[in-house]
Enzyme design. Structure first.
Site, PDB file in Angstrom:
ATOM      1  CG  HIS A 102       2.249  -0.754  -5.304  1.00 10.84           C
ATOM      2  ND1 HIS A 102       1.931  -2.087  -5.473  1.00 10.84           N
ATOM      3  CD2 HIS A 102       1.674  -0.369  -4.121  1.00 10.84           C
ATOM      4  CE1 HIS A 102       1.193  -2.494  -4.439  1.00 10.84           C
ATOM      5  NE2 HIS A 102       1.031  -1.479  -3.597  1.00 10.84           N
ATOM      6  CG  ASP A 137       2.433  -3.778   1.591  1.00 12.47           C
ATOM      7  OD1 ASP A 137       2.699  -2.730   2.209  1.00 12.47           O
ATOM      8  OD2 ASP A 137       1.383  -3.923   0.910  1.00 12.47           O
ATOM      9  CG  HIS A 139      -1.663  -3.424  -1.193  1.00 11.85           C
ATOM     10  ND1 HIS A 139      -1.475  -2.665  -0.058  1.00 11.85           N
ATOM     11  CD2 HIS A 139      -2.936  -3.226  -1.588  1.00 11.85           C
ATOM     12  CE1 HIS A 139      -2.616  -2.016   0.220  1.00 11.85           C
ATOM     13  NE2 HIS A 139      -3.513  -2.343  -0.688  1.00 11.85           N
ATOM     14  CG  ASP A 223      -0.682  -2.833   3.598  1.00 12.41           C
ATOM     15  OD1 ASP A 223      -0.127  -3.942   3.704  1.00 12.41           O
ATOM     16  OD2 ASP A 223      -0.480  -2.047   2.653  1.00 12.41           O
TER      17      ASP A 223
END
Ligand SMILES: [Zn+2]
Length: 295
Positions: A102, A137, A139, A223
Site C-alpha cells: 500500500h 493479497d 487487498h 488475508d
C-alpha cells in the site's frame, strides 16, 4: 524456494492486534535467521525527504498508516527491503514486516511504509529485466499499482476483494501512457472461495505468460484466507498451495514477499504456497506413469 526470515521483524509494532508481531511469531526458531539491510535501495522508489520522514517518525514513535512506530521499526523496515532483495536473487520467499504494497512513492498507508516488492522490482528493471508483479493479497496493491502505472517494463496484476480497503482496484484501471495495458485488476466479491480464486488466477497467469517476463515477483498476502480477521474472502490453505503450483508450472523464475494475513495460520499458509512452488518445480511425470499425485 526457501523461506527467509529474521526475528527483528517481531520488534516492530509488537503488541498490536492488527498488523502485529503475532502474525509471524511461529517462524521464529523454525527458520534460520537471514540478515540483509536494504536502506541503500530505498531511493529506487522513494524520495529522500520521504525516507527521512519515516526515519524521524520511528525515532519519535509517531503513529502513521494506523501503526505506532518505535525505534526498532526502522531496523525492521530496512531489513524487510533487504530480505526482499535477497529473495529476488535466488527465487526465495521473504517473510517480512512491515508489509509494503500500500506504500506509494511519497505516502505511507495501510500498515505499509516502504514498498518492498516495488523496490526489488525496480532494481530488476534497472538491470534490464521485465517483471510480472502478481499480487494475491486480499487487498488491492494500490501502492505498487501507482508506482508502475506508466511502465511497460512491469505488468502489475492484483486479485483482491472489491469494496474493501483501499477501495481501488477496479478492472477499468489498466495503466496510462506507455503503461496502458500493463495493469490488470481482477477483483472478487466478498465471500469468494477457492474456485472463484482459481478462475482469476488462471486469467492472471495467462496475462503473465503473454507479457513474457524474465521474473515473477509475488506480493504474497494471506488475508483472503477463510479465518482472516480483516477481510471476508474464503480461500482455504489448499488455494495457496494451488497458487504456488500453477505459478511454477507457468514461470521458471519466481520470488515472493509477504504482505498481509491477519490470523493465526499465517505460517501454514506461507508454507502451503512455498510447497506448491517447490512441488511444481519438479518435472512432470510421463504419460504412462500411474502415480497421479504429481503432474
Ligand atoms: Zn492485505
Amino acid at each position: 524456494m526457501k523461506i527467509l526470515f529474521n526475528s527483528k521483524f517481531l520488534l516492530h509494532n509488537s503488541l498490536c492486534e492488527g498488523e502485529g508481531a503475532y502474525r509471524i511469531e511461529k517462524f521464529k526458531g523454525k527458520y534460520e535467521e537471514s540478515d540483509a539491510i536494504g536502506e541503500q535501495y530505498i531511493s529506487l522508489v522513494h524520495a529522500h525527504e520521504y525516507k527521512n520522514s519515516i526515519l524521524n517518525a520511528c525515532n519519535n514513535e509517531d503513529t502513521i498508516a494506523e501503526v505506532e512506530l518505535n525505534k526498532d521499526s526502522w531496523e525492521a523496515a530496512i531489513s524487510a527491503i533487504g530480505l526482499s532483495i535477497e529473495a529476488s536473487k535466488d527465487g526465495d520467499f521473504a517473510v517480512v514486516r512491515p508489509p509494503g504494497h500500500h506504500a506509494k512513492r511519497d505516502k505511507a498507508a495501510g500498515f505499509c511504509f516502504f514498498n518492498n516488492i516495488a523496490i526489488a522490482t525496480q532494481k530488476l528493471v534497472n538491470e534490464g529485466k521485465r517483471v510480472f508483479i502478481f499480487d494475491f493479497d486480499g487487498h488491492h496493491g494500490d501502492g505498487t499499482q501507482s508506482i508502475f502505472y506508466e511502465s511497460d517494463q512491469v505488468l502489475f496484476c492484483s486479485i483482491h476483494q472489491l469494496w474493501a480497503y483501499p477501495y481501488t482496484g477496479f478492472a477499468e484501471e489498466t495503466g496510462s501512457g506507455k503503461g496502458k495495458g500493463y495493469n490488470l485488476n481482477l477483483p472478487l466479491i466478498s465471500g469468494a472461495n477457492d474456485m472463484a480464486f482459481y478462475d482469476k488466477l488462471n486469467l492472471a497467469i495467462k496475462a503473465g505468460r503473454e507479457f513474457n517476463p524474465d521474473i515473477v515477483a509475488v506480493s504474497a498476502g494471506f488475508d483472503a484466507y477463510e479465518d482472516d480477521k480483516i477481510l471476508s474472502l474464503k480461500y482455504s490453505q489448499k488455494a495457496f498451495y494451488e497458487c504456488g503450483l500453477r505459478l511454477r508450472r507457468a514461470f521458471p523464475n519466481i520470488f515472493g514477499v509477504l504482505e498481509g494475513g491477519y490470523h493465526d495460520d499465517l505460517m501454514e499458509c506461507v508454507e502451503a504456497f512455498v510447497e506448491g512452488i517447490n512441488i511444481g518445480a519438479r518435472p512432470r511425470k510421463n504419460l504412462f506413469d500411474t502415480d497421479m499425485s504429481v503432474g
